[in-house]
Design an enzyme around this catalytic site. Structure first.
Site, short mmCIF file in Angstrom:
data_model
loop_
_atom_site.label_atom_id
_atom_site.label_comp_id
_atom_site.label_asym_id
_atom_site.label_seq_id
_atom_site.Cartn_x
_atom_site.Cartn_y
_atom_site.Cartn_z
N ASP A 29 -17.34 7.15 -1.18
CA ASP A 29 -16.06 6.99 -0.48
C ASP A 29 -15.74 8.34 0.16
O ASP A 29 -16.42 9.35 -0.10
CB ASP A 29 -14.99 6.57 -1.51
N GLN A 81 -10.26 -3.98 -3.43
CA GLN A 81 -11.55 -3.43 -3.03
C GLN A 81 -12.61 -3.71 -4.09
O GLN A 81 -13.70 -4.21 -3.78
CB GLN A 81 -11.40 -1.91 -2.82
N ARG A 100 0.88 -1.18 0.00
CA ARG A 100 0.00 0.00 0.00
C ARG A 100 0.90 1.22 0.00
O ARG A 100 1.62 1.46 0.99
CB ARG A 100 -0.92 -0.01 1.23
N CYS A 117 -16.45 1.69 0.71
CA CYS A 117 -15.28 0.85 0.94
C CYS A 117 -14.83 0.89 2.40
O CYS A 117 -14.14 -0.03 2.85
CB CYS A 117 -14.14 1.28 0.02
N ARG A 121 -13.73 -8.95 1.32
CA ARG A 121 -12.32 -8.66 1.03
C ARG A 121 -11.46 -9.88 1.36
O ARG A 121 -10.52 -10.23 0.64
CB ARG A 121 -11.84 -7.45 1.87
N HIS A 130 -7.31 0.63 -6.35
CA HIS A 130 -7.57 -0.23 -5.19
C HIS A 130 -8.24 -1.52 -5.69
O HIS A 130 -9.43 -1.76 -5.46
CB HIS A 130 -8.45 0.51 -4.18
#
Ligand code: CP
Ligand code: NVA
Length: 322
Positions: free
Chosen positions: A237, A145, A115, A277, A305, A142
């Protein structure tokens, strides 16, 4: 029967050796990951030794709850082990080159999950490491996700093709991943942002071209009510992503008309679900009522996830070097 049954005729192998963004995954790759994730969810015990003795390095420049925990749990519950490397300070490449980090890690571990702020950092790790590299969020993408989100939508509605999702808010990393992976699955995306906060034009163009091939459409809007019309899912988001905290105050003012609240949800399909998310800010991008309503499937998204990441790890690590 799997909601994704139409999917993969050809193989049990991914066409890629890394998952650096949503871009490189083929349509068949996406279906393969989602199908395996469904199997893992249905029968986790069958995969309890799937990554026995395997080691995974987790490099994080930014904070995380879901991504860190799900990757660690994924490894442990399949017989492997994850090592967390906090790279908030120094950032990747500051203490030693990204190439040298890749060349060291490949001697000890079987995969890298990273990340980072810059997408180039994940790309560079993948370029130099002989082991699979997975993007755990960058400023641009992402992918894990989006995979978990489409698994969740597939479960909820029993199909993905021809579904319409409205993304309301900032044209950010999550928006990019939803557009590109969604386009591969035949999902249409309506994106509503304030002017100047649209997703990257290059990624929009790419998503539109993929969508055309698979029967979906990508539309950009500046009016959230228009974007959610006819949508089966309304997604939002944060207004200021990690690294943009300095602009949070200004963004709160600009994005205020883009809050997903009861009034906006009433413009979507009557059975529309709410997606996020996470982490979420109740009272900013989503009202408390919508976030905590029966329409909200945010915790299902978070749960899934785990399964898509287990699938991705197995497909990338197990197939590596075969
Ligand atoms: N959605 C998500 O990636 O959450 P974290 O930032 O907590 O990992
Ligand atoms: N767009 C958000 C997603 C967090 C999971 C961010 O980058 O901070």
């Amino acid at each position: 029967m799997s909601t994704l049954a139409l999917a993969v005729e050809n193989s049990e192998r991914l066409s890629v050796r890394d998952c650096v963004s949503d871009r490189e995954l083929s349509r068949e790759d996406v279906y393969l990951i989602l199908q395996l994730a469904e199997r893992v969810k249905a029968s986790p015990g069958s995969f309890a030794r799937a990554l026995e003795g395997r080691q995974l390095a987790l490099i994080f420049e930014k904070p995380s709850l879901r991504t860190r925990v799900t990757f660690e749990v994924a490894m442990t519950s399949m017989g492997g082990h994850a090592i967390y490397l906090d790279h908030a300070k120094p950032r990747l490449g500051e203490r030693e080159s990204i190439k040298d980090i890749a060349k060291n890690l490949e001697r000890w571990v079987d995969g890298i999950v990273a990340r980072t702020f810059a997408q180039s950092a994940v790309d560079e790790l993948a370029e130099h490491a002989a082991i699979p590299v997975i993007n755990a969020l960058t400023d641009t993408w992402h992918p894990c996700q989006a995979l978990g989100d489409f698994m969740t939508l597939g479960e909820k509605f029993g199909r993905l093709k021809n579904m319409k999702v409205a993304f309301v808010g900032d044209g950010n990393n999550v928006c990019h991943s939803l557009m590109v992976t969604g386009a591969k699955l035949g999902v249409s995306l309506n994106v509503a942002t304030p002017a100047g906060f649209e997703p990257k034009a290059e990624i929009v163009g790419e998503a539109k071209a993929i969508a055309r091939k698979n029967g979906g459409k990508i539309h950009l809007h500046h009016d959230p009510a228009e974007a959610v019309g006819g949508a089966q899912a309304v997604y939002t988001d944060v207004w200021a992503s990690m690294g943009q905290e300095y602009a949070a105050h200004l963004r709160t003012q600009v994005f205020a008309p883009f809050q997903v609240n009861e009034a906006l949800m009433s413009r979507a399909d009557s059975g529309a679900v709410f997606m996020h998310c996470l982490p979420a800010h109740r009272g900013l991008e989503v009202s408390e009522g919508v976030m905590d309503s029966p329409r909200s499937i945010v915790y299902e998204q978070a749960e899934n996830r785990l399964y898509v990441e287990k699938a991705l790890l197995m497909l990338l690590i197990e197939n590596h070097g075969r």
